[in-house]
Write a protein that holds these residues in place. Structure first.
Motif, PDB file in Angstrom:
ATOM      1  N   LEU A 142       0.840  -1.200   0.000  1.00 27.45           N
ATOM      2  CA  LEU A 142       0.000   0.000   0.000  1.00 27.45           C
ATOM      3  C   LEU A 142       0.879   1.256   0.000  1.00 27.45           C
ATOM      4  O   LEU A 142       0.599   2.230  -0.716  1.00 27.45           O
ATOM      5  CB  LEU A 142      -0.920   0.012   1.228  1.00 27.45           C
ATOM      6  N   ALA A 143       1.940   1.220   0.794  1.00 27.97           N
ATOM      7  CA  ALA A 143       2.856   2.362   0.862  1.00 27.97           C
ATOM      8  C   ALA A 143       3.507   2.613  -0.492  1.00 27.97           C
ATOM      9  O   ALA A 143       3.617   3.766  -0.949  1.00 27.97           O
ATOM     10  CB  ALA A 143       3.924   2.114   1.929  1.00 27.97           C
ATOM     11  N   ALA A 144       3.941   1.545  -1.145  1.00 23.35           N
ATOM     12  CA  ALA A 144       4.568   1.674  -2.463  1.00 23.35           C
ATOM     13  C   ALA A 144       3.590   2.266  -3.482  1.00 23.35           C
ATOM     14  O   ALA A 144       3.982   3.078  -4.329  1.00 23.35           O
ATOM     15  CB  ALA A 144       5.062   0.308  -2.937  1.00 23.35           C
ATOM     16  N   THR A 145       2.330   1.863  -3.392  1.00 18.90           N
ATOM     17  CA  THR A 145       1.315   2.384  -4.313  1.00 18.90           C
ATOM     18  C   THR A 145       1.135   3.888  -4.125  1.00 18.90           C
ATOM     19  O   THR A 145       1.033   4.642  -5.101  1.00 18.90           O
ATOM     20  CB  THR A 145      -0.032   1.661  -4.091  1.00 18.90           C
ATOM     21  N   LEU A 146       1.114   4.323  -2.875  1.00 16.63           N
ATOM     22  CA  LEU A 146       0.995   5.763  -2.599  1.00 16.63           C
ATOM     23  C   LEU A 146       2.205   6.532  -3.122  1.00 16.63           C
ATOM     24  O   LEU A 146       2.071   7.639  -3.665  1.00 16.63           O
ATOM     25  CB  LEU A 146       0.825   6.003  -1.105  1.00 16.63           C
ATOM     26  N   ILE A 147       3.392   5.949  -2.978  1.00 14.30           N
ATOM     27  CA  ILE A 147       4.621   6.591  -3.469  1.00 14.30           C
ATOM     28  C   ILE A 147       4.570   6.750  -4.982  1.00 14.30           C
ATOM     29  O   ILE A 147       4.925   7.801  -5.526  1.00 14.30           O
ATOM     30  CB  ILE A 147       5.865   5.788  -3.022  1.00 14.30           C
ATOM     31  N   VAL A 148       4.126   5.681  -5.684  1.00 12.05           N
ATOM     32  CA  VAL A 148       3.992   5.758  -7.146  1.00 12.05           C
ATOM     33  C   VAL A 148       2.999   6.857  -7.528  1.00 12.05           C
ATOM     34  O   VAL A 148       3.234   7.642  -8.458  1.00 12.05           O
ATOM     35  CB  VAL A 148       3.552   4.393  -7.725  1.00 12.05           C
ATOM     36  N   ARG A 149       1.890   6.919  -6.812  1.00 11.75           N
ATOM     37  CA  ARG A 149       0.871   7.928  -7.118  1.00 11.75           C
ATOM     38  C   ARG A 149       1.400   9.340  -6.900  1.00 11.75           C
ATOM     39  O   ARG A 149       1.134  10.251  -7.702  1.00 11.75           O
ATOM     40  CB  ARG A 149      -0.375   7.680  -6.260  1.00 11.75           C
ATOM     41  N   GLU A 150       2.154   9.526  -5.827  1.00 14.73           N
ATOM     42  CA  GLU A 150       2.717  10.851  -5.534  1.00 14.73           C
ATOM     43  C   GLU A 150       3.767  11.249  -6.573  1.00 14.73           C
ATOM     44  O   GLU A 150       3.904  12.426  -6.917  1.00 14.73           O
ATOM     45  CB  GLU A 150       3.327  10.852  -4.131  1.00 14.73           C
ATOM     46  N   ASN A 151       4.516  10.267  -7.082  1.00  9.02           N
ATOM     47  CA  ASN A 151       5.556  10.563  -8.077  1.00  9.02           C
ATOM     48  C   ASN A 151       4.980  10.796  -9.466  1.00  9.02           C
ATOM     49  O   ASN A 151       5.677  11.314 -10.344  1.00  9.02           O
ATOM     50  CB  ASN A 151       6.573   9.417  -8.129  1.00  9.02           C
TER      51      ASN A 151
ATOM     52  N   GLY B 291      -8.038   5.463   0.369  1.00  7.17           N
ATOM     53  CA  GLY B 291      -8.192   6.225  -0.868  1.00  7.17           C
ATOM     54  C   GLY B 291      -7.377   5.754  -2.043  1.00  7.17           C
ATOM     55  O   GLY B 291      -7.144   6.518  -2.991  1.00  7.17           O
ATOM     56  N   ILE B 292      -6.938   4.504  -2.049  1.00  4.30           N
ATOM     57  CA  ILE B 292      -6.182   3.954  -3.177  1.00  4.30           C
ATOM     58  C   ILE B 292      -7.146   3.229  -4.109  1.00  4.30           C
ATOM     59  O   ILE B 292      -7.936   2.382  -3.671  1.00  4.30           O
ATOM     60  CB  ILE B 292      -5.088   2.982  -2.688  1.00  4.30           C
ATOM     61  N   GLU B 293      -7.073   3.528  -5.395  1.00  6.98           N
ATOM     62  CA  GLU B 293      -7.903   2.830  -6.372  1.00  6.98           C
ATOM     63  C   GLU B 293      -7.336   1.435  -6.586  1.00  6.98           C
ATOM     64  O   GLU B 293      -6.115   1.253  -6.715  1.00  6.98           O
ATOM     65  CB  GLU B 293      -7.935   3.597  -7.695  1.00  6.98           C
ATOM     66  N   THR B 294      -8.205   0.448  -6.652  1.00  7.36           N
ATOM     67  CA  THR B 294      -7.735  -0.937  -6.744  1.00  7.36           C
ATOM     68  C   THR B 294      -8.633  -1.764  -7.646  1.00  7.36           C
ATOM     69  O   THR B 294      -9.813  -1.452  -7.830  1.00  7.36           O
ATOM     70  CB  THR B 294      -7.660  -1.571  -5.333  1.00  7.36           C
ATOM     71  N   GLU B 295      -8.055  -2.828  -8.211  1.00  6.15           N
ATOM     72  CA  GLU B 295      -8.793  -3.728  -9.106  1.00  6.15           C
ATOM     73  C   GLU B 295      -8.340  -5.161  -8.871  1.00  6.15           C
ATOM     74  O   GLU B 295      -7.227  -5.409  -8.410  1.00  6.15           O
ATOM     75  CB  GLU B 295      -8.523  -3.384 -10.576  1.00  6.15           C
ATOM     76  N   ASP B 296      -9.211  -6.092  -9.221  1.00  7.65           N
ATOM     77  CA  ASP B 296      -8.828  -7.501  -9.307  1.00  7.65           C
ATOM     78  C   ASP B 296      -8.080  -7.685 -10.623  1.00  7.65           C
ATOM     79  O   ASP B 296      -8.210  -6.891 -11.546  1.00  7.65           O
ATOM     80  CB  ASP B 296     -10.092  -8.374  -9.265  1.00  7.65           C
ATOM     81  N   TYR B 297      -7.286  -8.750 -10.713  1.00  2.00           N
ATOM     82  CA  TYR B 297      -6.632  -9.098 -11.977  1.00  2.00           C
ATOM     83  C   TYR B 297      -7.655  -9.832 -12.822  1.00  2.00           C
ATOM     84  O   TYR B 297      -8.051 -10.951 -12.504  1.00  2.00           O
ATOM     85  CB  TYR B 297      -5.412  -9.984 -11.716  1.00  2.00           C
TER      86      TYR B 297
END
Length: 440
Positions: free
Chosen positions: A108-117, A140-146
């Motif tokens: 989750l943290a990595a996803t937020l970092i990618v979004r911020e960058n 508040g992270i957008e997510t999907e199934d594969y």
């Protein structure tokens, strides 16, 4: 043309499909470093997820681009870039809700970092873990199934056989009299699926029928016993017809508990025991209560015995049709003693070439699409494969009724002359079993 997106992949996506990197078109893919750490734990072992972990690491090793940890490595023509995310911080937004730095929270943290960058792009976390998707949405992270291998239309797993009414009595009489059947165009202008089974009705008569695509004809389906087991409804009769047809090399039997899927498959195999060198029954082992096999006492055979017991139960149902002195009972005993009738865990058949084998894979809804493909590609000359399962009884936390290997196989194989599918509706185990299946 739609705007490019960023997709962050969870470990379970890779373990489900090691080729997933190439299924995101021109969008960019990000893999948190903790995912690589988790994959490392899965590299050893003989299960499919262990194979997938090893294959993905090999795929990654071939990407020798030095930019993998910076702006990303290009995956190929018309594809996006792949980057490894090394978390240098643990964002406060994650820390305030999930203070423990466990793998899911680091993803989750990595996803937020990618979004911020990349504030100009939509960033989406892709995971097959429902709980992680809920956690992501909570912050508040957008997510999907594969969903690359999800089957959209699963109505066929809820419906009974097709009934064509208002067919003329002359047509029905012609089907009864003809050994090979009559041209399908004489019955309907609507196309039939290859090996589709259905009922034709007039006002006074009816016939169970099947369309054979290689001849373009519709022929009658005869109700007959298989090794002492008699079909109790139309679907079971259709199942026996396809099981007994040597030209149908791949068959799927679906339906809820108690509809007779495994019993019918085994009875069909035993009837044809002289046509095959071996009858093999196998099922995947899905550990109970999140305990692996090492948790159970005994040697390897003793550990898997509880998982194989349902297959032995079906064999005993057939055995009990005969007296101990009967020739059919002796045939069953001899086959087990000589190893021509084998019941074993599915993991043991991986890597083997199955020639002249009647192979029954039970509980196939617990397999991934890639596992199904791996098993079918084991088929050698003279082999018939039957997959049975209930898509509503899935024990894997990362599969559902649309993404499991059984529905994927049926969706992809429909229309092939060597494939057939019967969906069993009515429970025949007992009145109690049927009531429980419908109401509970």
């Amino acid at each position: 043309m739609s705007a490019k997106k960023n997709f962050v992949l969870d470990t379970n996506v890779i373990l489900h499909d090691y080729k997933c990197l190439f299924n995101f078109q021109d969008n960019d893919i990000f893999i948190p470093i903790v995912v690589l750490e988790e994959l490392d734990k899965f590299k050893k072992g003989n299960d499919q997820i262990n194979f997938n972990a090893r294959e993905f690491v090999r795929e990654l090793d071939e990407i020798t681009d030095n930019h993998l940890f910076t702006e990303g490595a290009l995956l190929g023509p018309d594809l996006g870039r792949l980057s490894i995310v090394v978390n240098s911080t643990y964002p406060e937004k994650v820390k305030s809700v999930f203070p423990e730095k466990k793998p899911d929270h680091l993803i989750l943290a990595a996803t937020l970092i990618v979004r911020e960058n990349h504030p100009d792009r939509k960033t989406i976390l892709v995971t097959k873990d429902i709980n992680l998707r809920m956690k992501a949405r909570a912050i508040g992270i957008e997510t999907e199934d594969y969903i690359n291998d999800k089957v959209k239309n699963i109505d066929i797993f809820e419906s009974e056989h097709r009934v064509l009414d208002n067919v003329s009595p002359e047509i029905i009489n012609a089907i009864y009299k003809s050994k090979d059947g009559i041209p399908a165009t004489e019955i309907s202008n609507d196309p039939f699926k290859s090996n589709e089974c259905f009922v034709l009705e007039s006002g006074t008569s009816s016939v169970l029928a099947r369309y054979v695509s290689e001849t373009g004809k519709v022929r009658k389906v005869i109700k007959e016993k298989n090794f002492g087991i008699e079909p109790r409804n139309a679907e079971q009769t259709f199942a026996f017809d396809l099981l007994n047809d040597p030209e149908v090399k791949l068959l799927a039997l679906t339906g809820k508990a108690g509809t007779g899927k495994t019993l019918l498959a085994l009875a069909g195999a035993l009837r044809q025991n002289k046509l095959y060198k071996q009858i093999l029954l196998a099922r995947p082992i899905v550990a109970l209560a999140n305990k692996d096999l090492g948790y159970l006492p005994g040697d390897e055979k003793q550990k898997i015995a509880p998982y194989m017991q349902p297959l032995f139960d079906n064999l005993n149902v057939i055995k009990h049709q005969f007296s101990l002195e009967s020739s059919d009972y002796r045939i069953l005993q001899d086959m087990q003693e000589k190893g021509t009738l084998v019941i074993e865990a599915l993991a043991y058949i991986r890597g083997r070439s199955l020639s002249e084998t009647f192979c029954i894979i039970d509980e196939a809804q617990n397999l991934t699409p890639h596992e199904i493909k791996t098993i079918i590609t084991r088929a050698g000359e003279g082999t018939k494969m039957v997959f049975t399962g209930d898509i509503q009884q899935i024990d894997s936390p990362y599969l559902d009724s649309q993404s499991n290997g059984l529905v994927y196989m049926i969706d992809k194989m429909q229309g092939q002359a060597l494939f057939g599918h019967v969906n069993l509706i009515k429970g025949e185990r007992s009145r109690l079993s049927e009531l429980a299946s419908n109401l509970l």
